[in-house]
Scaffold this motif. Structure first.
Motif, PDB file in Angstrom:
ATOM      1  N   PHE A 257       0.829  -1.210   0.000  1.00 38.77           N
ATOM      2  CA  PHE A 257       0.000   0.000   0.000  1.00 38.77           C
ATOM      3  C   PHE A 257       0.857   1.252   0.000  1.00 38.77           C
ATOM      4  O   PHE A 257       1.966   1.259   0.541  1.00 38.77           O
ATOM      5  CB  PHE A 257      -0.885   0.032   1.260  1.00 38.77           C
ATOM      6  N   GLN A 258       0.291   2.316  -0.593  1.00 40.43           N
ATOM      7  CA  GLN A 258       0.934   3.629  -0.582  1.00 40.43           C
ATOM      8  C   GLN A 258      -0.105   4.656  -0.210  1.00 40.43           C
ATOM      9  O   GLN A 258      -1.290   4.452  -0.513  1.00 40.43           O
ATOM     10  CB  GLN A 258       1.429   3.968  -1.984  1.00 40.43           C
ATOM     11  N   PRO A 259       0.326   5.772   0.396  1.00 42.59           N
ATOM     12  CA  PRO A 259      -0.643   6.832   0.679  1.00 42.59           C
ATOM     13  C   PRO A 259      -1.408   7.190  -0.600  1.00 42.59           C
ATOM     14  O   PRO A 259      -0.822   7.251  -1.682  1.00 42.59           O
ATOM     15  CB  PRO A 259       0.229   7.987   1.156  1.00 42.59           C
ATOM     16  N   GLY A 260      -2.716   7.364  -0.470  1.00 39.29           N
ATOM     17  CA  GLY A 260      -3.551   7.701  -1.627  1.00 39.29           C
ATOM     18  C   GLY A 260      -4.306   6.513  -2.202  1.00 39.29           C
ATOM     19  O   GLY A 260      -5.290   6.694  -2.925  1.00 39.29           O
ATOM     20  N   ASP A 261      -3.887   5.277  -1.887  1.00 35.62           N
ATOM     21  CA  ASP A 261      -4.618   4.108  -2.398  1.00 35.62           C
ATOM     22  C   ASP A 261      -6.017   4.060  -1.821  1.00 35.62           C
ATOM     23  O   ASP A 261      -6.218   4.306  -0.623  1.00 35.62           O
ATOM     24  CB  ASP A 261      -3.907   2.803  -1.972  1.00 35.62           C
ATOM     25  N   LYS A 262      -6.982   3.706  -2.654  1.00 31.28           N
ATOM     26  CA  LYS A 262      -8.343   3.484  -2.147  1.00 31.28           C
ATOM     27  C   LYS A 262      -8.444   2.071  -1.584  1.00 31.28           C
ATOM     28  O   LYS A 262      -7.983   1.112  -2.223  1.00 31.28           O
ATOM     29  CB  LYS A 262      -9.362   3.658  -3.279  1.00 31.28           C
ATOM     30  N   VAL A 263      -9.063   1.962  -0.417  1.00 29.96           N
ATOM     31  CA  VAL A 263      -9.107   0.664   0.268  1.00 29.96           C
ATOM     32  C   VAL A 263     -10.457   0.437   0.963  1.00 29.96           C
ATOM     33  O   VAL A 263     -11.203   1.385   1.240  1.00 29.96           O
ATOM     34  CB  VAL A 263      -7.995   0.546   1.340  1.00 29.96           C
ATOM     35  N   ILE A 264     -10.700  -0.826   1.257  1.00 30.74           N
ATOM     36  CA  ILE A 264     -11.833  -1.220   2.093  1.00 30.74           C
ATOM     37  C   ILE A 264     -11.281  -2.023   3.277  1.00 30.74           C
ATOM     38  O   ILE A 264     -10.578  -3.024   3.074  1.00 30.74           O
ATOM     39  CB  ILE A 264     -12.857  -2.053   1.285  1.00 30.74           C
ATOM     40  N   PRO A 265     -11.562  -1.563   4.512  1.00 32.61           N
ATOM     41  CA  PRO A 265     -11.141  -2.330   5.694  1.00 32.61           C
ATOM     42  C   PRO A 265     -11.977  -3.617   5.801  1.00 32.61           C
ATOM     43  O   PRO A 265     -13.164  -3.603   5.498  1.00 32.61           O
ATOM     44  CB  PRO A 265     -11.476  -1.394   6.870  1.00 32.61           C
ATOM     45  N   LEU A 266     -11.319  -4.683   6.241  1.00 31.21           N
ATOM     46  CA  LEU A 266     -11.975  -5.995   6.255  1.00 31.21           C
ATOM     47  C   LEU A 266     -12.064  -6.522   7.683  1.00 31.21           C
ATOM     48  O   LEU A 266     -11.063  -6.511   8.405  1.00 31.21           O
ATOM     49  CB  LEU A 266     -11.153  -6.972   5.417  1.00 31.21           C
ATOM     50  N   PHE A 267     -13.240  -7.006   8.075  1.00 33.74           N
ATOM     51  CA  PHE A 267     -13.326  -7.535   9.434  1.00 33.74           C
ATOM     52  C   PHE A 267     -12.832  -8.967   9.531  1.00 33.74           C
ATOM     53  O   PHE A 267     -12.680  -9.496  10.632  1.00 33.74           O
ATOM     54  CB  PHE A 267     -14.725  -7.342  10.036  1.00 33.74           C
ATOM     55  N   ILE A 268     -12.581  -9.616   8.373  1.00 32.63           N
ATOM     56  CA  ILE A 268     -11.868 -10.895   8.400  1.00 32.63           C
ATOM     57  C   ILE A 268     -10.586 -10.669   7.610  1.00 32.63           C
ATOM     58  O   ILE A 268     -10.629 -10.133   6.497  1.00 32.63           O
ATOM     59  CB  ILE A 268     -12.587 -12.033   7.655  1.00 32.63           C
ATOM     60  N   ALA A 269      -9.470 -11.094   8.163  1.00 30.84           N
ATOM     61  CA  ALA A 269      -8.194 -10.939   7.471  1.00 30.84           C
ATOM     62  C   ALA A 269      -8.048 -12.022   6.398  1.00 30.84           C
ATOM     63  O   ALA A 269      -8.884 -12.929   6.279  1.00 30.84           O
ATOM     64  CB  ALA A 269      -7.056 -11.032   8.480  1.00 30.84           C
ATOM     65  N   GLN A 270      -7.008 -11.890   5.596  1.00 32.96           N
ATOM     66  CA  GLN A 270      -6.596 -12.982   4.700  1.00 32.96           C
ATOM     67  C   GLN A 270      -5.073 -12.943   4.668  1.00 32.96           C
ATOM     68  O   GLN A 270      -4.479 -12.226   3.862  1.00 32.96           O
ATOM     69  CB  GLN A 270      -7.198 -12.803   3.303  1.00 32.96           C
ATOM     70  N   CYS A 271      -4.464 -13.728   5.568  1.00 35.93           N
ATOM     71  CA  CYS A 271      -3.004 -13.679   5.689  1.00 35.93           C
ATOM     72  C   CYS A 271      -2.349 -14.488   4.579  1.00 35.93           C
ATOM     73  O   CYS A 271      -1.197 -14.279   4.244  1.00 35.93           O
ATOM     74  CB  CYS A 271      -2.564 -14.190   7.062  1.00 35.93           C
TER      75      CYS A 271
ATOM     76  N   PHE B 193     -16.574   4.273  12.122  1.00 38.46           N
ATOM     77  CA  PHE B 193     -17.222   5.537  12.505  1.00 38.46           C
ATOM     78  C   PHE B 193     -16.165   6.483  13.085  1.00 38.46           C
ATOM     79  O   PHE B 193     -16.345   7.075  14.152  1.00 38.46           O
ATOM     80  CB  PHE B 193     -18.332   5.325  13.547  1.00 38.46           C
ATOM     81  N   SER B 194     -15.059   6.614  12.369  1.00 40.26           N
ATOM     82  CA  SER B 194     -13.939   7.431  12.832  1.00 40.26           C
ATOM     83  C   SER B 194     -13.235   7.980  11.599  1.00 40.26           C
ATOM     84  O   SER B 194     -13.169   7.299  10.578  1.00 40.26           O
ATOM     85  CB  SER B 194     -12.967   6.547  13.627  1.00 40.26           C
ATOM     86  N   GLU B 195     -12.704   9.197  11.708  1.00 40.90           N
ATOM     87  CA  GLU B 195     -12.018   9.768  10.541  1.00 40.90           C
ATOM     88  C   GLU B 195     -10.772   8.967  10.172  1.00 40.90           C
ATOM     89  O   GLU B 195     -10.384   8.927   9.007  1.00 40.90           O
ATOM     90  CB  GLU B 195     -11.648  11.225  10.814  1.00 40.90           C
ATOM     91  N   TYR B 196     -10.124   8.374  11.179  1.00 42.09           N
ATOM     92  CA  TYR B 196      -8.942   7.551  10.910  1.00 42.09           C
ATOM     93  C   TYR B 196      -9.039   6.245  11.676  1.00 42.09           C
ATOM     94  O   TYR B 196      -9.602   6.193  12.770  1.00 42.09           O
ATOM     95  CB  TYR B 196      -7.655   8.278  11.329  1.00 42.09           C
ATOM     96  N   THR B 197      -8.488   5.193  11.084  1.00 43.59           N
ATOM     97  CA  THR B 197      -8.376   3.923  11.800  1.00 43.59           C
ATOM     98  C   THR B 197      -7.063   3.275  11.363  1.00 43.59           C
ATOM     99  O   THR B 197      -6.536   3.595  10.291  1.00 43.59           O
ATOM    100  CB  THR B 197      -9.599   3.025  11.530  1.00 43.59           C
ATOM    101  N   VAL B 198      -6.539   2.397  12.200  1.00 44.83           N
ATOM    102  CA  VAL B 198      -5.286   1.702  11.886  1.00 44.83           C
ATOM    103  C   VAL B 198      -5.574   0.216  11.799  1.00 44.83           C
ATOM    104  O   VAL B 198      -6.244  -0.347  12.665  1.00 44.83           O
ATOM    105  CB  VAL B 198      -4.212   1.990  12.968  1.00 44.83           C
ATOM    106  N   MET B 199      -5.092  -0.409  10.738  1.00 40.64           N
ATOM    107  CA  MET B 199      -5.364  -1.833  10.535  1.00 40.64           C
ATOM    108  C   MET B 199      -4.101  -2.555  10.078  1.00 40.64           C
ATOM    109  O   MET B 199      -3.250  -1.960   9.422  1.00 40.64           O
ATOM    110  CB  MET B 199      -6.407  -2.018   9.417  1.00 40.64           C
ATOM    111  N   ASN B 200      -4.054  -3.856  10.342  1.00 39.01           N
ATOM    112  CA  ASN B 200      -2.980  -4.673   9.791  1.00 39.01           C
ATOM    113  C   ASN B 200      -3.208  -4.805   8.284  1.00 39.01           C
ATOM    114  O   ASN B 200      -4.352  -4.944   7.836  1.00 39.01           O
ATOM    115  CB  ASN B 200      -2.984  -6.053  10.448  1.00 39.01           C
ATOM    116  N   GLN B 201      -2.122  -4.779   7.511  1.00 36.33           N
ATOM    117  CA  GLN B 201      -2.292  -4.829   6.045  1.00 36.33           C
ATOM    118  C   GLN B 201      -2.967  -6.118   5.576  1.00 36.33           C
ATOM    119  O   GLN B 201      -3.509  -6.155   4.475  1.00 36.33           O
ATOM    120  CB  GLN B 201      -0.948  -4.637   5.342  1.00 36.33           C
ATOM    121  N   ASN B 202      -2.943  -7.172   6.387  1.00 37.31           N
ATOM    122  CA  ASN B 202      -3.596  -8.398   5.932  1.00 37.31           C
ATOM    123  C   ASN B 202      -5.123  -8.339   6.054  1.00 37.31           C
ATOM    124  O   ASN B 202      -5.813  -9.277   5.668  1.00 37.31           O
ATOM    125  CB  ASN B 202      -2.996  -9.656   6.592  1.00 37.31           C
TER     126      ASN B 202
END
Ligand SMILES: NC(=O)c1ccc[n+]([C@@H]2O[C@H](COP(=O)([O-])OP(=O)(O)OC[C@H]3O[C@@H](n4cnc5c(N)ncnc54)[C@H](O)[C@@H]3O)[C@@H](O)[C@H]2O)c1
Ligand SMILES: *[C@@H]1O[C@H](CO)[C@@H](O)[C@H](O)[C@H]1NC(C)=O
Ligand SMILES: [Zn+2]
Ligand SMILES: [Zn+2]
Length: 363
Positions: A70-84, A133-142
């Motif tokens: 990932f790079q800043p600016g990429d469009k993404v969807i956060p996932l509640f199930i990972a895929q390692c 429901f937050s302007e920012y969130t932090v997630m594992n890349q997987n």
């Protein structure tokens, strides 16, 4: 937030991403029934305070050490199930329940060690590993899906949970066949997406079933051909469907979270080969059925996130939306800003919306 109370708007601090993590600016989020389940239906009393929301889309703001995808600016969807990609469940094509996500530790929120949120100096839980429901969130890349830059985030956020769940329950878990007869119980966003999946898989007849007849008009848009309100009949709904289909449907999909409905969905399937899929999970009660229902050849299955492996499945669904194979716009009944999120929750509680899109930050 606290259980059974409206959500509070608070300033929180979102720490920078650590190794293998990304910080995401959330642009838009849907409100799913599972948010309510946690908040009002009192299932997870010890997971507070938390930031709810798990159906979001956003833009990478910064990346931690070790992140190459990932790079800043990429469009993404956060996932509640990972895929390692490495664990036993990722390696087996039959499952999408990766063991590397937050869910392996706790069923509702991330452990406090893993959360990057603090409010007034106190740690805040991260809900379903996402907290949209937050302007920012932090997630594992997987647990983050990179999506087509052409995707409108205020639409594709719905692919973070409800739509993928219902659609996949039909096309993946039930594996609906062309020419078949299907029944979908519960016509919220999840059930409507299941109707769309049945239609795309080539079902000939699709029964849409809900105790709220206001939902039938929308179900028609997604391909339902027949409409049944259980409250219009004195007989059990399974009996009604068996009579209407000369012995039962080929596939049924339960999207209500009610254990009685789960049983009806099984029993309305044709004996011999009928397949019934459980999607709803609001109600934690046990269910019951007669073994003979299965011995005769019916199959009873459950579906988590529509059976999609999350990082592979979501970008493909975004592409399917962009080529109009999957509908999303038709699910959106309301739009509002994050400060009105409690209104969105009230609409959902009272069955007055299909999906509300909440704008979190400008796109
Ligand atoms: N398995 C998964 O991965 C997964 C993911 C997301 C959501 N879910 C679950 O899916 C379910 C549906 O979610 P949603 O967002 O569409 O919810 P929703 O509340 O919008 O829709 C539920 C619908 O079911 C109808 N209904 C209620 N009781 C009924 C009955 N007895 N007979 C027929 N219809 C009935 C309601 O009128 C409503 O239209 C929830 O239980 C949610 O927790 C599961
Ligand atoms: C997914 O796997 C975790 C363990 O990694 C387990 O606790 C959880 O119950 C599973 N989820 C479902 C819906 O089966
Ligand atoms: Zn959800
Ligand atoms: Zn895995």
């Amino acid at each position: 937030v606290t259980p059974n109370k409206p959500l509070l708007m608070e300033e929180i601090e979102v720490a920078p991403p650590q190794a293998n993590e990304v910080r995401i600016k959330i642009v838009a989020t849907g409100v799913c029934h599972t948010d309510l389940y946690h908040l009002f239906e009192g299932m997870h009393k010890d997971g507070f305070p938390t930031v709810l929301g798990h159906e979001g889309a956003g833009i990478i703001e910064s990346v931690g050490p070790g992140v190459t995808e990932f790079q800043p600016g990429d469009k993404v969807i956060p996932l509640f199930i990972a895929q390692c990609g490495e664990c036993r469940f990722c390696k087996n094509p039959k499952s999408n329940n990766c063991t590397e996500g937050w869910a392996a530790l706790r069923p509702d929120v991330m452990s406090l060690e893993d959360t990057r949120f603090t409010c007034k100096g106190k740690k805040v839980y991260q809900f379903m590993g996402t907290s949209t429901f937050s302007e920012y969130t932090v997630m594992n890349q997987n647990a983050v899906a990179k999506i087509d830059p052409a995707a409108p985030l205020d639409r594709v956020c719905l692919l973070g949970c409800g739509i993928s769940t219902g659609y996949g329950a039909a096309v993946n878990t039930a594996a609906v066949e062309p020419g078949s007869t299907c029944a979908v119980f519960g016509l919220g966003a999840v059930g409507l997406a299941a109707v769309m999946g049945c239609k795309n898989a080539g079902a000939k007849k699709i029964f849409a079933i809900d105790i709220n007849p206001d939902k039938f008009e929308k179900a028609k848009v997604f391909g339902a051909t027949d409409f049944v309100n259980p409250r219009d009949h004195d007989k059990p709904i399974s009996q009604v469907l068996i009579e209407l289909t000369n012995g039962g449907v080929d596939f049924s999909i339960e999207c209500t979270g009610n254990v009685e409905v789960m049983r009806s969905a099984l029993e309305c399937c044709v004996q011999g080969w009928g397949v019934s899929v459980i999607v709803g999970w609001t109600n934690m009660n046990d269910f019951s059925a007669k073994p003979i229902q299965l011995i005769g050849g019916r199959t009873w299955k459950g579906s988590l996130f529509g059976g999609f492996k999350s990082k592979d499945g979501v970008p493909q669904l975004v592409k399917d939306y962009l080529v109009k194979k999957v509908k999303l716009d038709e699910f959106v009944t309301h739009k509002m800003n994050l400060d009105k999120v409690n209104d969105a929750i009230e609409l959902m509680k009272h069955g007055k919306c299909i999906r509300t899109i909440v704008s979190v930050s400008p796109q």
